[in-house]
Design a protein around this motif. Sequence first.
Motif, PDB file in Angstrom:
ATOM      1  N   GLU A 199      87.139  81.596  22.718  1.00 40.86           N
ATOM      2  CA  GLU A 199      87.486  82.739  23.626  1.00 40.86           C
ATOM      3  C   GLU A 199      86.303  83.817  23.657  1.00 40.86           C
ATOM      4  O   GLU A 199      86.249  84.244  24.774  1.00 40.86           O
ATOM      5  N   GLU A 200      86.142  84.350  22.517  1.00 41.04           N
ATOM      6  CA  GLU A 200      85.167  85.583  22.473  1.00 41.04           C
ATOM      7  C   GLU A 200      83.814  85.096  23.211  1.00 41.04           C
ATOM      8  O   GLU A 200      83.183  85.953  23.618  1.00 41.04           O
ATOM      9  N   LEU A 201      83.287  83.869  23.058  1.00 34.83           N
ATOM     10  CA  LEU A 201      82.213  83.474  23.683  1.00 34.83           C
ATOM     11  C   LEU A 201      82.218  83.345  25.306  1.00 34.83           C
ATOM     12  O   LEU A 201      81.474  83.865  26.213  1.00 34.83           O
ATOM     13  N   VAL A 202      83.486  82.673  25.888  1.00 33.33           N
ATOM     14  CA  VAL A 202      83.663  82.507  27.074  1.00 33.33           C
ATOM     15  C   VAL A 202      84.375  83.540  28.114  1.00 33.33           C
ATOM     16  O   VAL A 202      83.998  83.842  29.190  1.00 33.33           O
ATOM     17  N   MET A 203      85.194  84.474  27.313  1.00 34.58           N
ATOM     18  CA  MET A 203      85.974  85.335  28.083  1.00 34.58           C
ATOM     19  C   MET A 203      84.982  86.289  28.955  1.00 34.58           C
ATOM     20  O   MET A 203      85.459  86.750  30.229  1.00 34.58           O
ATOM     21  N   PRO A 204      84.072  86.789  28.287  1.00 39.23           N
ATOM     22  CA  PRO A 204      83.315  87.830  29.084  1.00 39.23           C
ATOM     23  C   PRO A 204      82.432  87.023  30.431  1.00 39.23           C
ATOM     24  O   PRO A 204      82.005  87.814  31.387  1.00 39.23           O
ATOM     25  N   HIS A 205      82.435  85.871  30.579  1.00 39.77           N
ATOM     26  CA  HIS A 205      81.976  84.790  31.704  1.00 39.77           C
ATOM     27  C   HIS A 205      82.831  84.377  32.730  1.00 39.77           C
ATOM     28  O   HIS A 205      82.552  84.105  33.678  1.00 39.77           O
ATOM     29  N   VAL A 206      84.199  84.464  32.289  1.00 39.99           N
ATOM     30  CA  VAL A 206      85.026  83.823  33.193  1.00 39.99           C
ATOM     31  C   VAL A 206      85.232  84.221  34.343  1.00 39.99           C
ATOM     32  O   VAL A 206      85.242  83.626  35.623  1.00 39.99           O
ATOM     33  N   GLU A 207      85.269  85.518  34.798  1.00 40.71           N
ATOM     34  CA  GLU A 207      85.225  86.215  36.010  1.00 40.71           C
ATOM     35  C   GLU A 207      84.022  85.884  36.880  1.00 40.71           C
ATOM     36  O   GLU A 207      84.142  85.586  38.082  1.00 40.71           O
ATOM     37  N   VAL A 264      73.544  79.018  21.918  1.00 45.76           N
ATOM     38  CA  VAL A 264      72.713  78.965  23.267  1.00 45.76           C
ATOM     39  C   VAL A 264      72.460  80.501  23.371  1.00 45.76           C
ATOM     40  O   VAL A 264      73.028  81.428  23.179  1.00 45.76           O
ATOM     41  N   GLU A 265      71.178  80.704  23.663  1.00 46.89           N
ATOM     42  CA  GLU A 265      70.601  82.040  23.634  1.00 46.89           C
ATOM     43  C   GLU A 265      71.231  82.732  24.807  1.00 46.89           C
ATOM     44  O   GLU A 265      71.392  84.087  24.581  1.00 46.89           O
ATOM     45  N   LYS A 266      70.858  82.142  26.209  1.00 48.14           N
ATOM     46  CA  LYS A 266      71.379  82.718  27.368  1.00 48.14           C
ATOM     47  C   LYS A 266      72.675  82.054  28.003  1.00 48.14           C
ATOM     48  O   LYS A 266      72.555  81.010  28.464  1.00 48.14           O
ATOM     49  N   LEU A 267      73.841  82.450  27.432  1.00 46.58           N
ATOM     50  CA  LEU A 267      75.183  81.790  27.746  1.00 46.58           C
ATOM     51  C   LEU A 267      75.433  81.744  29.136  1.00 46.58           C
ATOM     52  O   LEU A 267      75.990  80.616  29.781  1.00 46.58           O
ATOM     53  N   ARG A 268      75.347  82.749  30.033  1.00 45.42           N
ATOM     54  CA  ARG A 268      75.587  82.925  31.222  1.00 45.42           C
ATOM     55  C   ARG A 268      74.884  81.822  32.108  1.00 45.42           C
ATOM     56  O   ARG A 268      75.665  81.127  32.790  1.00 45.42           O
ATOM     57  N   LEU A 326      88.059  73.310  29.835  1.00 43.99           N
ATOM     58  CA  LEU A 326      88.764  72.267  28.945  1.00 43.99           C
ATOM     59  C   LEU A 326      87.838  71.492  28.463  1.00 43.99           C
ATOM     60  O   LEU A 326      87.945  71.100  27.225  1.00 43.99           O
ATOM     61  N   LYS A 327      86.720  71.201  29.386  1.00 47.02           N
ATOM     62  CA  LYS A 327      85.543  70.376  28.674  1.00 47.02           C
ATOM     63  C   LYS A 327      84.720  70.958  27.533  1.00 47.02           C
ATOM     64  O   LYS A 327      84.224  70.178  26.882  1.00 47.02           O
ATOM     65  N   LEU A 328      84.651  72.289  27.610  1.00 50.55           N
ATOM     66  CA  LEU A 328      83.809  73.022  26.592  1.00 50.55           C
ATOM     67  C   LEU A 328      84.470  73.455  25.364  1.00 50.55           C
ATOM     68  O   LEU A 328      84.052  73.940  24.314  1.00 50.55           O
ATOM     69  N   ILE A 329      85.828  73.563  25.430  1.00 49.16           N
ATOM     70  CA  ILE A 329      86.678  74.198  24.552  1.00 49.16           C
ATOM     71  C   ILE A 329      86.223  73.539  22.932  1.00 49.16           C
ATOM     72  O   ILE A 329      86.239  74.248  21.975  1.00 49.16           O
ATOM     73  N   HIS A 330      85.913  72.445  22.993  1.00 51.47           N
ATOM     74  CA  HIS A 330      85.455  71.774  21.642  1.00 51.47           C
ATOM     75  C   HIS A 330      83.913  71.781  21.312  1.00 51.47           C
ATOM     76  O   HIS A 330      83.631  71.366  20.417  1.00 51.47           O
ATOM     77  N   ARG A 331      83.393  72.328  22.097  1.00 52.44           N
ATOM     78  CA  ARG A 331      81.775  72.752  21.954  1.00 52.44           C
ATOM     79  C   ARG A 331      81.601  74.335  21.551  1.00 52.44           C
ATOM     80  O   ARG A 331      80.455  74.701  21.998  1.00 52.44           O
ATOM     81  N   ALA A 332      82.246  75.024  21.041  1.00 50.91           N
ATOM     82  CA  ALA A 332      81.938  76.282  20.650  1.00 50.91           C
ATOM     83  C   ALA A 332      80.959  76.620  19.918  1.00 50.91           C
ATOM     84  O   ALA A 332      80.142  77.460  20.041  1.00 50.91           O
ATOM     85  N   ASP A 333      80.814  75.567  18.910  1.00 46.42           N
ATOM     86  CA  ASP A 333      79.578  75.784  17.744  1.00 46.42           C
ATOM     87  C   ASP A 333      78.224  75.474  18.658  1.00 46.42           C
ATOM     88  O   ASP A 333      77.345  76.511  18.294  1.00 46.42           O
ATOM     89  N   GLU A 334      78.362  74.646  19.487  1.00 44.32           N
ATOM     90  CA  GLU A 334      77.044  74.529  20.558  1.00 44.32           C
ATOM     91  C   GLU A 334      76.685  75.716  21.122  1.00 44.32           C
ATOM     92  O   GLU A 334      75.654  76.015  21.494  1.00 44.32           O
ATOM     93  N   MET A 335      77.885  76.308  21.994  1.00 40.71           N
ATOM     94  CA  MET A 335      77.950  77.405  22.912  1.00 40.71           C
ATOM     95  C   MET A 335      77.364  78.559  21.984  1.00 40.71           C
ATOM     96  O   MET A 335      76.453  79.521  22.597  1.00 40.71           O
ATOM     97  N   ALA A 336      77.522  78.747  20.780  1.00 45.02           N
ATOM     98  CA  ALA A 336      77.371  79.977  20.058  1.00 45.02           C
ATOM     99  C   ALA A 336      75.640  79.817  19.663  1.00 45.02           C
ATOM    100  O   ALA A 336      75.238  80.946  19.522  1.00 45.02           O
TER     101      ALA A 336
END
Length: 185
Positions: free
Chosen positions: A17-25, A62-66, A50-60
């Motif tokens: 949630e902390e990773l994704v919420m700034p980008h949801v809009e 990522v250098e440029k998440l946006r 839903l597809k990414l929820i279990h990939r939080a470790d991988e997303m963390a």
Amino acid sequence: MKISLFSQRRGRQGSFEELVMPHVEGLYRLAFHYCGQQSDAEDLVQELLLKLIHRADEMARVEKLRPWLAKALYHLFVDRLRRQQRQPADTLEPAQLEATLADNGAGDGAEKLVLINNIEQALGQLNHEQRTLVVLHDVENYTLAELELILEAPIGTLKSRLHRARAKLRQILDEEGTQSLPAAC
């Protein structure tokens, strides 16, 4: 847009949630430009999350998440488009929009709304690749370097495609007798 995807528990879902919420809009805006309808855009963003929820470790890591998220959303949209082959959302004809605005007592902003509607119609006449590139660069303000990652194409290719897409957009607007885009586009 509310996302009811996250539970009250913390831990892995909290970090997601902390990773994704700034980008949801921003993801929702992109999805809306792709789909043309609010409900389809919300579904697309929710499907991505839903597809990414279990990939939080991988997303963390990522250098440029946006741009990474935008790329994932784009690929999901293309996959969905290939499966469904949906028609783009209908927009009002300029005369219909003007009549609606006049009925509602709109004044100074009416011309701007008509121009926005005309641009949306013109964007709808571009092919998918051109529309995507113009929306990502000119509407959502992604840099060419970010687009290189998202669209997996060299910067030089993106520059020429963007130039051709803008020229086509201007041509469509000029043919319709619509006020052309500013030169900066």
